[in-house]
Design a protein around this motif. Structure first.
Motif, PDB file in Angstrom:
ATOM      1  N   GLN A  25       0.824  -1.201   0.000  1.00  0.00           N
ATOM      2  CA  GLN A  25       0.000   0.000   0.000  1.00  0.00           C
ATOM      3  C   GLN A  25       0.864   1.260   0.000  1.00  0.00           C
ATOM      4  OE1 GLN A  25      -0.350  -2.636   1.999  1.00  0.00           O
ATOM      5  NE2 GLN A  25      -2.481  -3.321   1.900  1.00  0.00           N
ATOM      6  N   TYR A  46      -5.834   8.645  -1.449  1.00  0.00           N
ATOM      7  CA  TYR A  46      -6.602   7.539  -0.870  1.00  0.00           C
ATOM      8  C   TYR A  46      -7.485   6.866  -1.928  1.00  0.00           C
ATOM      9  CZ  TYR A  46     -10.103   5.222   2.101  1.00  0.00           C
ATOM     10  OH  TYR A  46     -10.947   4.310   2.681  1.00  0.00           O
ATOM     11  N   VAL A  49      -5.285   4.808  -4.373  1.00  0.00           N
ATOM     12  CA  VAL A  49      -4.697   3.611  -3.767  1.00  0.00           C
ATOM     13  C   VAL A  49      -5.790   2.592  -3.472  1.00  0.00           C
ATOM     14  CG1 VAL A  49      -3.425   2.714  -1.757  1.00  0.00           C
ATOM     15  CG2 VAL A  49      -2.705   4.863  -2.848  1.00  0.00           C
ATOM     16  N   LYS A  50      -6.939   3.061  -3.020  1.00  0.00           N
ATOM     17  CA  LYS A  50      -8.053   2.169  -2.647  1.00  0.00           C
ATOM     18  C   LYS A  50      -8.558   1.342  -3.833  1.00  0.00           C
ATOM     19  CE  LYS A  50     -12.032   2.133   0.355  1.00  0.00           C
ATOM     20  NZ  LYS A  50     -11.470   1.167   1.298  1.00  0.00           N
ATOM     21  N   TYR A  53      -5.924  -1.419  -3.661  1.00  0.00           N
ATOM     22  CA  TYR A  53      -5.893  -2.046  -2.332  1.00  0.00           C
ATOM     23  C   TYR A  53      -7.122  -1.594  -1.553  1.00  0.00           C
ATOM     24  CZ  TYR A  53      -1.130  -3.127  -3.623  1.00  0.00           C
ATOM     25  OH  TYR A  53      -0.021  -3.591  -4.276  1.00  0.00           O
ATOM     26  N   VAL A  56      -7.062  -0.642   2.267  1.00  0.00           N
ATOM     27  CA  VAL A  56      -6.176   0.387   2.809  1.00  0.00           C
ATOM     28  C   VAL A  56      -6.993   1.398   3.613  1.00  0.00           C
ATOM     29  CG1 VAL A  56      -6.249   1.987   0.832  1.00  0.00           C
ATOM     30  CG2 VAL A  56      -4.213   1.894   2.280  1.00  0.00           C
ATOM     31  N   THR A  60      -3.501   5.220   7.030  1.00  0.00           N
ATOM     32  CA  THR A  60      -2.237   4.814   6.411  1.00  0.00           C
ATOM     33  C   THR A  60      -1.791   5.852   5.384  1.00  0.00           C
ATOM     34  OG1 THR A  60      -2.656   2.459   6.746  1.00  0.00           O
ATOM     35  CG2 THR A  60      -1.125   3.050   4.962  1.00  0.00           C
TER      36      THR A  60
END
Length: 142
Positions: A25, A46, A49-50, A53, A56, A60
């Protein structure tokens, strides 16, 4: 002209030396920032990345961005209330921000000959740098 944060490999070593685990992540956060000129907010990072993943956490993302800021790998600034934006280009440069769509563009111009500090400020501060934010309406919003 664009300068990016350390290569992902160097950044990984730097963060490990700070005791930080390098998870898939976090690597994805680095990839999202690499060569990114859009000045993303933590929320933007976010969302990207989400997609890859889904588990996540926002924490983080936020903590990783804060660590990168503390290490000098990204610059942080606030343009719309309390939302922080992150810039992997840590070289001195300025920004222009659309007041309507909030798009941020880099401005690579040396304004130092034009910027004069008042004597009262010079008396009380040893200024080491400055950053200019221009505000206006972009042609797409106009």
């Amino acid at each position: 002209m664009y300068f990016v944060m350390e290569t992902i490999e160097k950044l990984t070593k730097k963060l490990r030396s700070q005791g930080m685990k390098i998870t898939p992540q976090r690597l994805m956060i680095f990839k999202v920032l690499e060569n990114n000129t859009s000045h993303p907010s933590a929320e933007n990072v976010y969302k990207r990345v989400k997609r890859i993943y889904p588990s996540v956490s926002f924490t983080t993302i936020y903590k990783t961005l804060e660590t990168l800021r503390e290490l000098g790998e990204v610059r942080e600034f606030v343009i719309d209330g309390d939302r922080k934006h992150y810039d992997p280009n840590t070289n001195l440069h300025h920004h222009v921000i659309c007041s309507s769509c909030k798009r941020i563009l880099d401005v690579f111009e040396d304004f130092s000959p034009s910027v004069k500090l008042p004597d009262a400020v010079k008396k009380d501060y040893a200024v080491s740098g400055f950053q200019i934010f221009f505000h206006g309406i972009c042609k797409e919003c106009n």
